[in-house]
Design a protein around this motif. Sequence first.
Motif, PDB file in Angstrom:
ATOM      1  N   ALA A 126      -3.417 -11.886   2.516  1.00 25.05           N
ATOM      2  CA  ALA A 126      -2.597 -11.185   1.527  1.00 25.05           C
ATOM      3  C   ALA A 126      -1.120 -11.483   1.770  1.00 25.05           C
ATOM      4  O   ALA A 126      -0.739 -11.873   2.878  1.00 25.05           O
ATOM      5  CB  ALA A 126      -2.847  -9.674   1.615  1.00 25.05           C
ATOM      6  N   PRO A 127      -0.272 -11.301   0.759  1.00 28.63           N
ATOM      7  CA  PRO A 127       1.175 -11.471   0.951  1.00 28.63           C
ATOM      8  C   PRO A 127       1.697 -10.512   2.029  1.00 28.63           C
ATOM      9  O   PRO A 127       1.120  -9.435   2.234  1.00 28.63           O
ATOM     10  CB  PRO A 127       1.752 -11.134  -0.425  1.00 28.63           C
ATOM     11  CG  PRO A 127       0.623 -11.347  -1.374  1.00 28.63           C
ATOM     12  CD  PRO A 127      -0.613 -10.974  -0.633  1.00 28.63           C
ATOM     13  N   PRO A 128       2.787 -10.876   2.704  1.00 29.80           N
ATOM     14  CA  PRO A 128       3.293 -10.050   3.803  1.00 29.80           C
ATOM     15  C   PRO A 128       3.560  -8.602   3.426  1.00 29.80           C
ATOM     16  O   PRO A 128       3.233  -7.690   4.197  1.00 29.80           O
ATOM     17  CB  PRO A 128       4.588 -10.767   4.203  1.00 29.80           C
ATOM     18  CG  PRO A 128       4.368 -12.184   3.810  1.00 29.80           C
ATOM     19  CD  PRO A 128       3.547 -12.132   2.558  1.00 29.80           C
ATOM     20  N   ALA A 179       6.792  -6.240   6.942  1.00 33.14           N
ATOM     21  CA  ALA A 179       6.671  -7.468   6.148  1.00 33.14           C
ATOM     22  C   ALA A 179       7.540  -8.572   6.740  1.00 33.14           C
ATOM     23  O   ALA A 179       7.152  -9.751   6.767  1.00 33.14           O
ATOM     24  CB  ALA A 179       7.071  -7.197   4.699  1.00 33.14           C
ATOM     25  N   GLU A 180       8.734  -8.203   7.225  1.00 27.06           N
ATOM     26  CA  GLU A 180       9.603  -9.201   7.854  1.00 27.06           C
ATOM     27  C   GLU A 180       9.033  -9.642   9.199  1.00 27.06           C
ATOM     28  O   GLU A 180       9.034 -10.841   9.530  1.00 27.06           O
ATOM     29  CB  GLU A 180      11.000  -8.619   8.043  1.00 27.06           C
ATOM     30  CG  GLU A 180      12.075  -9.661   8.324  1.00 27.06           C
ATOM     31  CD  GLU A 180      12.049 -10.190   9.754  1.00 27.06           C
ATOM     32  OE1 GLU A 180      12.486 -11.327   9.972  1.00 27.06           O
ATOM     33  OE2 GLU A 180      11.594  -9.464  10.665  1.00 27.06           O
ATOM     34  N   LEU A 181       8.510  -8.704   9.974  1.00 29.25           N
ATOM     35  CA  LEU A 181       7.947  -9.027  11.284  1.00 29.25           C
ATOM     36  C   LEU A 181       6.720  -9.923  11.151  1.00 29.25           C
ATOM     37  O   LEU A 181       6.432 -10.731  12.042  1.00 29.25           O
ATOM     38  CB  LEU A 181       7.561  -7.740  12.021  1.00 29.25           C
ATOM     39  CG  LEU A 181       8.721  -6.871  12.519  1.00 29.25           C
ATOM     40  CD1 LEU A 181       8.201  -5.519  12.996  1.00 29.25           C
ATOM     41  CD2 LEU A 181       9.473  -7.572  13.640  1.00 29.25           C
ATOM     42  N   ALA A 182       5.995  -9.782  10.031  1.00 27.19           N
ATOM     43  CA  ALA A 182       4.758 -10.547   9.849  1.00 27.19           C
ATOM     44  C   ALA A 182       4.995 -12.052   9.857  1.00 27.19           C
ATOM     45  O   ALA A 182       4.073 -12.836  10.116  1.00 27.19           O
ATOM     46  CB  ALA A 182       4.082 -10.136   8.542  1.00 27.19           C
ATOM     47  N   GLY A 183       6.225 -12.470   9.599  1.00 26.03           N
ATOM     48  CA  GLY A 183       6.527 -13.899   9.592  1.00 26.03           C
ATOM     49  C   GLY A 183       6.800 -14.472  10.966  1.00 26.03           C
ATOM     50  O   GLY A 183       7.023 -15.687  11.091  1.00 26.03           O
ATOM     51  N   ARG A 184       6.768 -13.656  12.001  1.00 21.38           N
ATOM     52  CA  ARG A 184       7.039 -14.130  13.347  1.00 21.38           C
ATOM     53  C   ARG A 184       5.740 -14.558  14.036  1.00 21.38           C
ATOM     54  O   ARG A 184       4.644 -14.372  13.504  1.00 21.38           O
ATOM     55  CB  ARG A 184       7.734 -13.031  14.159  1.00 21.38           C
ATOM     56  CG  ARG A 184       9.081 -12.627  13.568  1.00 21.38           C
ATOM     57  CD  ARG A 184       9.776 -11.546  14.371  1.00 21.38           C
ATOM     58  NE  ARG A 184      11.047 -11.178  13.739  1.00 21.38           N
ATOM     59  CZ  ARG A 184      11.851 -10.220  14.194  1.00 21.38           C
ATOM     60  NH1 ARG A 184      11.536  -9.550  15.287  1.00 21.38           N
ATOM     61  NH2 ARG A 184      12.984  -9.949  13.556  1.00 21.38           N
ATOM     62  N   SER A 185       5.866 -15.111  15.220  1.00 17.68           N
ATOM     63  CA  SER A 185       4.688 -15.522  15.984  1.00 17.68           C
ATOM     64  C   SER A 185       3.855 -14.298  16.350  1.00 17.68           C
ATOM     65  O   SER A 185       4.382 -13.176  16.431  1.00 17.68           O
ATOM     66  CB  SER A 185       5.120 -16.247  17.261  1.00 17.68           C
ATOM     67  OG  SER A 185       5.819 -15.358  18.125  1.00 17.68           O
TER      68      SER A 185
END
Length: 257
Positions: A62-64, A132-138
């Motif tokens: 799903a989208p972040p 949602a922003e954190l989801a883009g990290r490792s």
Amino acid sequence: MPTDSRVADGVRLAVTTFTTLPVRAGRVDRDAASVAMALAPAVGALLGAVLAGALLLLTQIAPPLVAAAVTVGLAALLTRGLHLDGLADTVDALGSYRRGAAALEIMKKPDVGPFGVVALVLVLLLQAAALAELAGRSWPAVLAAVVAATAAGRLGVAVACRRGVPAARPEGLGALVAGTVGPVALVLGTAAVALLAVPAVPGRPWQGPVAVVAALAVAVVLLGHLVRRLGGVTGDVLGATVEIVTTLVYLGLVLSG
């Protein structure tokens, strides 16, 4: 030193207070409460690990922002929404400009006023946006961030239950746990949660611990105001502390400069 039975009772009380896990209740008294509140950050860390796993899994399908919103909902489900309810009741009491018994009476009402609604919407939106922003990290950074923020929220409860802070009422959760946490448990808990936050911001190992300490400092100031307004802490105040500290840590982890 706490006895084995006291520790076991404290563990059960911590788990049943901060999660919906079907754990058999043990003895509930101030000795058990002392252990439970000291262990609150550990329970938060375990809950955070579950939420981080859910967020990482959901971002694969799903989208972040959708994944983040579902994760926030899962957090409410796994805690019965009690902390959110406490936040709404506490903000309604503050918004009434009343003090003492009059403010406590507002907190006991089952309905949610406009101040409480705004607080709930704002906190949930901020948490979802941060996740949602954190989801883009490792994945190690996501795990560290969610575990640290969730643990910090429960550490805020331990701070609210430190010695010298009274209960606002002679009954209820506040009366059971107020003043039960000593300084050693607070220092160890703060150090442990700050350490968990180190990997949360890649390239900035200092930012996670600073976010944790700053959020706790805000909580101490807010708690001082609430004690003056209400006469002490209540279960609702503890729930509000969980949500405020958790949200502030999330915000501290996504800030850039």
